[in-house]
Design a protein around this motif. Structure first.
Motif, PDB file in Angstrom:
ATOM      1  N   ASN A 145       0.809  -1.214   0.000  1.00 39.71           N
ATOM      2  CA  ASN A 145       0.000   0.000   0.000  1.00 39.71           C
ATOM      3  C   ASN A 145       0.847   1.273   0.000  1.00 39.71           C
ATOM      4  O   ASN A 145       0.325   2.351  -0.223  1.00 39.71           O
ATOM      5  N   LYS A 160      -0.047   0.156  -6.595  1.00 38.71           N
ATOM      6  CA  LYS A 160      -0.609  -0.573  -5.454  1.00 38.71           C
ATOM      7  C   LYS A 160      -1.471  -1.716  -5.958  1.00 38.71           C
ATOM      8  O   LYS A 160      -2.667  -1.723  -5.770  1.00 38.71           O
ATOM      9  N   LYS A 161      -0.859  -2.658  -6.616  1.00 43.95           N
ATOM     10  CA  LYS A 161      -1.666  -3.726  -7.213  1.00 43.95           C
ATOM     11  C   LYS A 161      -0.874  -5.010  -7.226  1.00 43.95           C
ATOM     12  O   LYS A 161       0.282  -5.024  -7.631  1.00 43.95           O
ATOM     13  N   ARG A 165      -6.362 -12.587  -9.041  1.00 43.79           N
ATOM     14  CA  ARG A 165      -6.814 -12.318 -10.397  1.00 43.79           C
ATOM     15  C   ARG A 165      -7.914 -13.311 -10.783  1.00 43.79           C
ATOM     16  O   ARG A 165      -7.770 -14.517 -10.582  1.00 43.79           O
ATOM     17  N   LYS A 218      -9.630  -4.781  -4.877  1.00 41.47           N
ATOM     18  CA  LYS A 218      -9.064  -4.290  -6.134  1.00 41.47           C
ATOM     19  C   LYS A 218      -7.544  -4.354  -6.126  1.00 41.47           C
ATOM     20  O   LYS A 218      -6.920  -4.640  -7.134  1.00 41.47           O
ATOM     21  N   ARG A 219      -6.930  -4.078  -4.973  1.00 39.66           N
ATOM     22  CA  ARG A 219      -5.463  -4.153  -4.906  1.00 39.66           C
ATOM     23  C   ARG A 219      -4.964  -5.574  -5.070  1.00 39.66           C
ATOM     24  O   ARG A 219      -3.816  -5.799  -5.400  1.00 39.66           O
ATOM     25  N   SER A 258      -6.355  -7.493  -7.268  1.00 45.30           N
ATOM     26  CA  SER A 258      -6.785  -7.800  -8.635  1.00 45.30           C
ATOM     27  C   SER A 258      -8.062  -8.621  -8.714  1.00 45.30           C
ATOM     28  O   SER A 258      -8.368  -9.172  -9.772  1.00 45.30           O
ATOM     29  N   ASP A 285       6.388  -4.069 -10.948  1.00 40.82           N
ATOM     30  CA  ASP A 285       5.457  -3.243 -10.177  1.00 40.82           C
ATOM     31  C   ASP A 285       6.170  -2.140  -9.416  1.00 40.82           C
ATOM     32  O   ASP A 285       5.530  -1.235  -8.885  1.00 40.82           O
TER      33      ASP A 285
END
Lengths: 312, 193
Positions: A34, A39-40, A45, A69-70, A72, B113
């Motif tokens: 975070n 931030k993912k 998924r 959402k973070r 996926s 990332d």
């Protein structure tokens, strides 16, 4: 069955001590994510997380949505005003409808205690209770434990005062047993009208005087006066409540050195907390919110990952 | 491989890294936890001895990037710590044993990332074969032919009390992979040292 000892987190009692510490440890790693620019994580998924919020909520719903959402996952929000519940659909039918759409995780907030259990009994997905009536709010307890543990380095042995609307509080319902389980000492402080009829079942000491042992506590945890859940009038006025049970600068000065102030939000400024106390450096209210995302990510990861039950 | 052989292999790998990159100026090392990070720290010490340059060292936990999260979860997740910008750098990923290549696939995604390195290279102490993805190492300490049912594990003084690479017979049904940080039973049958 995943790596936790439970498939659903409906109450804090579903989680063993090991489950709680595994969640808090895992959350620490998500905290790092975070702080990144991106931030993912690809971890969940293709999994579908449905937020069923049948009672108003901003921070909890947003926190769960960000967490999903973070990771996926596809997060879908479902609120009372836009759903068929306003057309009279029963909770069981709502659950079965969502189940037919093959979602993986359901987060449910409802104003009736026990409704997450009804949901869990009617869906194949894992279920997390995001607050049911006056009953339980387990993820709030987890993020509070996380915040205390990061601040003090341990939970065992902490003296925690939980002050305010104990009888209407699902936060208390989850946090007090969790603290007790992990070896902290809990004292519930409230006017007699806001204490439950049988305080001994709380597993907490009880007091009606905030000033009596104020200097003994490591954590002063203030509960919101929940005007929406209060049916009669247990307190003469909010102003009187603030005088006897509100944390103000005067009481702040008498806290133990190193003691912290917590509140599950939303804060009624001038009632539970005076404005200067709310913005004080010893108030960890925003740290709690920050921890919420990481803790919820950890819980989703541990519930949806490792379905063969082994950790390797 | 014993401690001396490992140290010599790491020295050679360090020289190869420096040769290929014409020095250490734009290099940063990222070790994959839990054992690659220990090797990355050792390579950094050797770079300092050879070139007199302090390179940045980070550690990377790939648990959340694994392709089998739905089935398996890592026993303990460690915090990733990359205290520098990867943008424009040549990142040398360091791991102990290269096996299927899936860990490296996950590590590549994880690094991306954090930013856009100008290049990513891979250094491993041992390449044991049995790749399942089109991945190869740029720098290899030693090629160790192995059977898919064996563990090839790197042990290090600071964690395990000995510095060796060992080939160990896996129990039937046991997952093949690195040694846990706190091995519960070290009496496994040693086939070859």
């Amino acid at each position: 069955m995943g790596v936790l000892s439970t498939e659903n987190v409906l109450t804090i009692h579903d989680l063993s001590i090991d489950d709680i510490y595994l969640t808090l440890d895992t959350a620490r790693s998500f905290k790092e994510v975070n702080d990144r620019t991106i931030k993912k994580l690809p971890t969940l998924r293709g999994r579908t997380v449905v937020n069923v919020f049948l009672e108003p909520s901003t921070r909890t719903r947003t926190s769960f949505e960000i967490a999903a959402k973070r990771l996926s996952a596809d997060a879908i929000n479902f609120s009372a005003s836009t759903s068929s519940t306003t057309k009279g659909e029963s909770l069981v039918d709502t659950a079965k409808t969502l189940d037919a759409m093959d979602c993986d995780l359901v987060i449910i907030r409802h104003s009736y205690a026990g409704s997450p259990k009804i949901f869990a009994d009617n869906v194949r997905a894992n279920v997390i209770n995001a607050g049911d009536g006056k009953h339980q709010h387990p993820t709030q307890a987890l993020l509070d434990l996380y915040t205390m543990r990061e601040h003090f380095g341990h939970i065992e042995g902490l003296k925690v005062a939980i002050v305010g609307d104990v009888v209407h509080s699902r936060v208390f319902g989850s946090l007090a047993p969790a603290l007790k389980k992990l070896g902290a000492e809990v004292t519930a402080i409230a006017p007699a009208t806001l204490l439950p009829a049988h305080p001994e079942v709380l597993g907490a000491k009880v007091s009606t005087d905030l000033d009596a042992n104020l200097g003994d506590f490591d954590v002063i945890y203030l509960l919101r006066i929940q005007q929406e859940r209060i049916e009669r009038s247990p307190i003469p006025s909010l102003r009187e409540y603030a005088v006897f049970y509100g944390l103000n600068a005067g009481r702040m000065a008498r806290l133990k050195e190193g003691a912290i102030v917590m509140h599950p939000g939303p804060v009624n400024r001038g009632v539970e907390l005076s404005s200067d106390v709310a913005d004080n450096a010893r108030s960890l209210v925003l740290d709690q919110v920050n921890a919420g995302v990481a803790v919820r990510m950890a819980l989703m990861y541990l519930l949806l990952g490792g379905q063969d039950g082994t950790i390797a | 491989m014993d401690g001396d052989a490992i140290s010599r292999a790491l020295t050679r790998v360090t020289h190869e890294i420096l040769e290929a990159n014409k020095g250490a100026d734009n290099i940063a090392l990222v070790g994959i936890v839990t054992r690659g990070d220990l090797l990355a720290a050792e390579i950094a010490v050797k770079i300092k001895q050879i070139e007199g340059v302090e390179v940045s060292v980070g550690s990377l936990d790939i648990s959340f990037y694994r392709d089998d999260v739905a089935i398996h979860i890592s026993p303990e997740v460690h915090t990733t710590n990359i205290p520098f910008s990867v943008d424009g750098k040549t990142i040398v990923l360091v791991d102990d044993v290269l096996f299927t290549g899936r860990t490296i696939r996950a590590a590549l995604d994880a690094i991306m990332d954090y930013g856009r390195p100008s290049a990513i290279q891979l250094a491993v102490l041992v390449d044991r074969g049995h790749r399942e993805l089109p991945i190869r190492a740029d720098y290899v300490g030693k090629n160790v032919p192995s059977s898919p049912s064996e563990h090839v594990r790197f042990f290090t003084e600071s964690v395990d009390g000995r510095t060796t690479v060992e080939i160990l017979k896996a129990e039937p049904g046991e997952r093949i992979g690195s040694a846990p940080l706190a091995p519960k039973d070290t009496s496994e049958k040693e086939v070859e040292a």
